[in-house]
Design a protein around this motif. Structure first.
Motif, PDB file in Angstrom:
ATOM      1  N   VAL A 109       3.128  -9.543   4.064  1.00  0.00           N
ATOM      2  CA  VAL A 109       3.998  -8.398   4.345  1.00  0.00           C
ATOM      3  C   VAL A 109       3.615  -7.205   3.467  1.00  0.00           C
ATOM      4  O   VAL A 109       3.487  -6.091   3.950  1.00  0.00           O
ATOM      5  CB  VAL A 109       5.488  -8.770   4.152  1.00  0.00           C
ATOM      6  N   ILE A 110       3.416  -7.441   2.166  1.00  0.00           N
ATOM      7  CA  ILE A 110       3.042  -6.353   1.262  1.00  0.00           C
ATOM      8  C   ILE A 110       1.708  -5.749   1.678  1.00  0.00           C
ATOM      9  O   ILE A 110       1.524  -4.535   1.631  1.00  0.00           O
ATOM     10  CB  ILE A 110       2.990  -6.840  -0.204  1.00  0.00           C
ATOM     11  N   ALA A 111       0.774  -6.575   2.116  1.00  0.00           N
ATOM     12  CA  ALA A 111      -0.547  -6.077   2.516  1.00  0.00           C
ATOM     13  C   ALA A 111      -0.517  -5.377   3.880  1.00  0.00           C
ATOM     14  O   ALA A 111      -1.503  -4.795   4.298  1.00  0.00           O
ATOM     15  CB  ALA A 111      -1.551  -7.228   2.543  1.00  0.00           C
ATOM     16  N   GLY A 112       0.610  -5.435   4.565  1.00  0.00           N
ATOM     17  CA  GLY A 112       0.737  -4.733   5.832  1.00  0.00           C
ATOM     18  C   GLY A 112       0.209  -5.493   7.027  1.00  0.00           C
ATOM     19  O   GLY A 112      -0.053  -4.917   8.070  1.00  0.00           O
ATOM     20  N   TRP A 152     -10.162  -2.654   0.619  1.00  0.00           N
ATOM     21  CA  TRP A 152     -10.351  -3.032  -0.792  1.00  0.00           C
ATOM     22  C   TRP A 152      -9.001  -3.351  -1.421  1.00  0.00           C
ATOM     23  O   TRP A 152      -8.854  -4.345  -2.124  1.00  0.00           O
ATOM     24  CB  TRP A 152     -11.041  -1.892  -1.538  1.00  0.00           C
ATOM     25  N   PHE A 153      -8.006  -2.492  -1.148  1.00  0.00           N
ATOM     26  CA  PHE A 153      -6.668  -2.723  -1.688  1.00  0.00           C
ATOM     27  C   PHE A 153      -6.122  -4.071  -1.203  1.00  0.00           C
ATOM     28  O   PHE A 153      -5.605  -4.856  -1.982  1.00  0.00           O
ATOM     29  CB  PHE A 153      -5.709  -1.601  -1.287  1.00  0.00           C
ATOM     30  N   ARG A 154      -6.238  -4.331   0.085  1.00  0.00           N
ATOM     31  CA  ARG A 154      -5.709  -5.582   0.632  1.00  0.00           C
ATOM     32  C   ARG A 154      -6.394  -6.793   0.003  1.00  0.00           C
ATOM     33  O   ARG A 154      -5.721  -7.750  -0.397  1.00  0.00           O
ATOM     34  CB  ARG A 154      -5.889  -5.625   2.142  1.00  0.00           C
ATOM     35  N   HIS A 155      -7.713  -6.778  -0.085  1.00  0.00           N
ATOM     36  CA  HIS A 155      -8.437  -7.908  -0.668  1.00  0.00           C
ATOM     37  C   HIS A 155      -8.044  -8.112  -2.129  1.00  0.00           C
ATOM     38  O   HIS A 155      -7.803  -9.238  -2.563  1.00  0.00           O
ATOM     39  CB  HIS A 155      -9.953  -7.701  -0.568  1.00  0.00           C
ATOM     40  N   THR A 156      -7.996  -7.022  -2.883  1.00  0.00           N
ATOM     41  CA  THR A 156      -7.637  -7.122  -4.299  1.00  0.00           C
ATOM     42  C   THR A 156      -6.200  -7.598  -4.459  1.00  0.00           C
ATOM     43  O   THR A 156      -5.914  -8.511  -5.234  1.00  0.00           O
ATOM     44  CB  THR A 156      -7.828  -5.764  -5.006  1.00  0.00           C
ATOM     45  N   HIS A 157      -5.293  -6.979  -3.710  1.00  0.00           N
ATOM     46  CA  HIS A 157      -3.878  -7.357  -3.809  1.00  0.00           C
ATOM     47  C   HIS A 157      -3.677  -8.834  -3.480  1.00  0.00           C
ATOM     48  O   HIS A 157      -3.039  -9.567  -4.230  1.00  0.00           O
ATOM     49  CB  HIS A 157      -3.002  -6.506  -2.890  1.00  0.00           C
ATOM     50  N   ILE A 158      -4.212  -9.271  -2.346  1.00  0.00           N
ATOM     51  CA  ILE A 158      -3.992 -10.656  -1.926  1.00  0.00           C
ATOM     52  C   ILE A 158      -4.620 -11.634  -2.912  1.00  0.00           C
ATOM     53  O   ILE A 158      -4.028 -12.682  -3.220  1.00  0.00           O
ATOM     54  CB  ILE A 158      -4.497 -10.871  -0.486  1.00  0.00           C
ATOM     55  N   THR A 159      -5.778 -11.295  -3.450  1.00  0.00           N
ATOM     56  CA  THR A 159      -6.429 -12.166  -4.435  1.00  0.00           C
ATOM     57  C   THR A 159      -5.576 -12.292  -5.692  1.00  0.00           C
ATOM     58  O   THR A 159      -5.309 -13.405  -6.169  1.00  0.00           O
ATOM     59  CB  THR A 159      -7.821 -11.620  -4.801  1.00  0.00           C
ATOM     60  N   ILE A 160      -5.132 -11.171  -6.237  1.00  0.00           N
ATOM     61  CA  ILE A 160      -4.335 -11.204  -7.465  1.00  0.00           C
ATOM     62  C   ILE A 160      -2.941 -11.754  -7.196  1.00  0.00           C
ATOM     63  O   ILE A 160      -2.420 -12.559  -7.974  1.00  0.00           O
ATOM     64  CB  ILE A 160      -4.259  -9.800  -8.111  1.00  0.00           C
ATOM     65  N   ALA A 161      -2.340 -11.357  -6.090  1.00  0.00           N
ATOM     66  CA  ALA A 161      -0.989 -11.830  -5.755  1.00  0.00           C
ATOM     67  C   ALA A 161      -0.960 -13.341  -5.545  1.00  0.00           C
ATOM     68  O   ALA A 161       0.068 -13.978  -5.782  1.00  0.00           O
ATOM     69  CB  ALA A 161      -0.477 -11.111  -4.517  1.00  0.00           C
ATOM     70  N   SER A 162      -2.071 -13.915  -5.131  1.00  0.00           N
ATOM     71  CA  SER A 162      -2.100 -15.367  -4.906  1.00  0.00           C
ATOM     72  C   SER A 162      -1.934 -16.146  -6.206  1.00  0.00           C
ATOM     73  O   SER A 162      -1.627 -17.332  -6.176  1.00  0.00           O
ATOM     74  CB  SER A 162      -3.399 -15.777  -4.214  1.00  0.00           C
ATOM     75  N   THR A 163      -2.100 -15.488  -7.345  1.00  0.00           N
ATOM     76  CA  THR A 163      -1.926 -16.153  -8.642  1.00  0.00           C
ATOM     77  C   THR A 163      -0.554 -15.875  -9.253  1.00  0.00           C
ATOM     78  O   THR A 163      -0.283 -16.334 -10.361  1.00  0.00           O
ATOM     79  CB  THR A 163      -3.029 -15.715  -9.636  1.00  0.00           C
ATOM     80  N   VAL A 192       4.745  -8.098  -6.866  1.00  0.00           N
ATOM     81  CA  VAL A 192       4.207  -6.767  -7.186  1.00  0.00           C
ATOM     82  C   VAL A 192       4.155  -6.530  -8.688  1.00  0.00           C
ATOM     83  O   VAL A 192       3.242  -5.861  -9.172  1.00  0.00           O
ATOM     84  CB  VAL A 192       4.965  -5.625  -6.464  1.00  0.00           C
ATOM     85  N   LEU A 193       5.077  -7.097  -9.447  1.00  0.00           N
ATOM     86  CA  LEU A 193       5.013  -6.955 -10.902  1.00  0.00           C
ATOM     87  C   LEU A 193       3.797  -7.691 -11.465  1.00  0.00           C
ATOM     88  O   LEU A 193       3.149  -7.210 -12.390  1.00  0.00           O
ATOM     89  CB  LEU A 193       6.301  -7.448 -11.563  1.00  0.00           C
ATOM     90  N   HIS A 194       3.494  -8.842 -10.886  1.00  0.00           N
ATOM     91  CA  HIS A 194       2.310  -9.588 -11.316  1.00  0.00           C
ATOM     92  C   HIS A 194       1.037  -8.782 -11.047  1.00  0.00           C
ATOM     93  O   HIS A 194       0.171  -8.656 -11.914  1.00  0.00           O
ATOM     94  CB  HIS A 194       2.259 -10.936 -10.600  1.00  0.00           C
ATOM     95  N   VAL A 195       0.928  -8.225  -9.852  1.00  0.00           N
ATOM     96  CA  VAL A 195      -0.250  -7.419  -9.495  1.00  0.00           C
ATOM     97  C   VAL A 195      -0.313  -6.173 -10.383  1.00  0.00           C
ATOM     98  O   VAL A 195      -1.374  -5.812 -10.881  1.00  0.00           O
ATOM     99  CB  VAL A 195      -0.236  -7.038  -7.998  1.00  0.00           C
ATOM    100  N   ARG A 196       0.820  -5.532 -10.609  1.00  0.00           N
ATOM    101  CA  ARG A 196       0.872  -4.335 -11.477  1.00  0.00           C
ATOM    102  C   ARG A 196       0.408  -4.686 -12.886  1.00  0.00           C
ATOM    103  O   ARG A 196      -0.382  -3.966 -13.496  1.00  0.00           O
ATOM    104  CB  ARG A 196       2.281  -3.774 -11.507  1.00  0.00           C
ATOM    105  N   HIS A 197       0.894  -5.805 -13.397  1.00  0.00           N
ATOM    106  CA  HIS A 197       0.496  -6.242 -14.738  1.00  0.00           C
ATOM    107  C   HIS A 197      -1.023  -6.469 -14.809  1.00  0.00           C
ATOM    108  O   HIS A 197      -1.674  -6.032 -15.748  1.00  0.00           O
ATOM    109  CB  HIS A 197       1.243  -7.526 -15.110  1.00  0.00           C
ATOM    110  N   TRP A 198      -1.579  -7.112 -13.785  1.00  0.00           N
ATOM    111  CA  TRP A 198      -3.023  -7.357 -13.752  1.00  0.00           C
ATOM    112  C   TRP A 198      -3.781  -6.030 -13.691  1.00  0.00           C
ATOM    113  O   TRP A 198      -4.757  -5.828 -14.418  1.00  0.00           O
ATOM    114  CB  TRP A 198      -3.382  -8.216 -12.547  1.00  0.00           C
ATOM    115  N   LEU A 199      -3.342  -5.129 -12.823  1.00  0.00           N
ATOM    116  CA  LEU A 199      -4.031  -3.873 -12.615  1.00  0.00           C
ATOM    117  C   LEU A 199      -4.000  -2.980 -13.859  1.00  0.00           C
ATOM    118  O   LEU A 199      -5.017  -2.414 -14.253  1.00  0.00           O
ATOM    119  CB  LEU A 199      -3.399  -3.127 -11.426  1.00  0.00           C
ATOM    120  N   LEU A 200      -2.838  -2.887 -14.482  1.00  0.00           N
ATOM    121  CA  LEU A 200      -2.678  -1.994 -15.637  1.00  0.00           C
ATOM    122  C   LEU A 200      -2.927  -2.703 -16.962  1.00  0.00           C
ATOM    123  O   LEU A 200      -2.877  -2.082 -18.021  1.00  0.00           O
ATOM    124  CB  LEU A 200      -1.280  -1.379 -15.624  1.00  0.00           C
TER     125      LEU A 200
END
Length: 73
Positions: free
Chosen positions: A37-40, A11-22, A63-71
């Motif tokens: 690399v971030i997704a391992g 779930w983390f990988r799918h969410t991260h890669i989806t949001i990180a792609s933007t 990672v800042l973009h993903v953090r901003h989206w998440l929080l």
């Protein structure tokens, strides 16, 4: 337990890669590699291309973009 509460590595990988792609990055040519690399994910092409190091900037931007989206900051 509700299915909505299940948090797995997949779930983390799918969410991260989806949001990180933007994520807007200053080095778009590295964006896909940075996400993997971030997704391992194993990066075989790193060895084939003899990449010794990668700049920190695209990782930080992603990672800042993903953090901003998440929080929702």
């Amino acid at each position: 337990e509700s299915p909505g509460r299940a948090c797995t590595l997949g779930w983390f990988r799918h969410t991260h890669i989806t949001i990180a792609s933007t994520a807007p990055t200053t080095q778009p040519g590295l964006a896909g590699l940075v996400r993997r690399v971030i997704a391992g994910h194993v990066i075989d092409d790193v060895h084939e291309n003899y990449i010794v190091s990668l700049p920190d900037e695209p990782f930080i931007e992603t990672v800042l973009h993903v953090r901003h989206w998440l929080l929702r900051e």
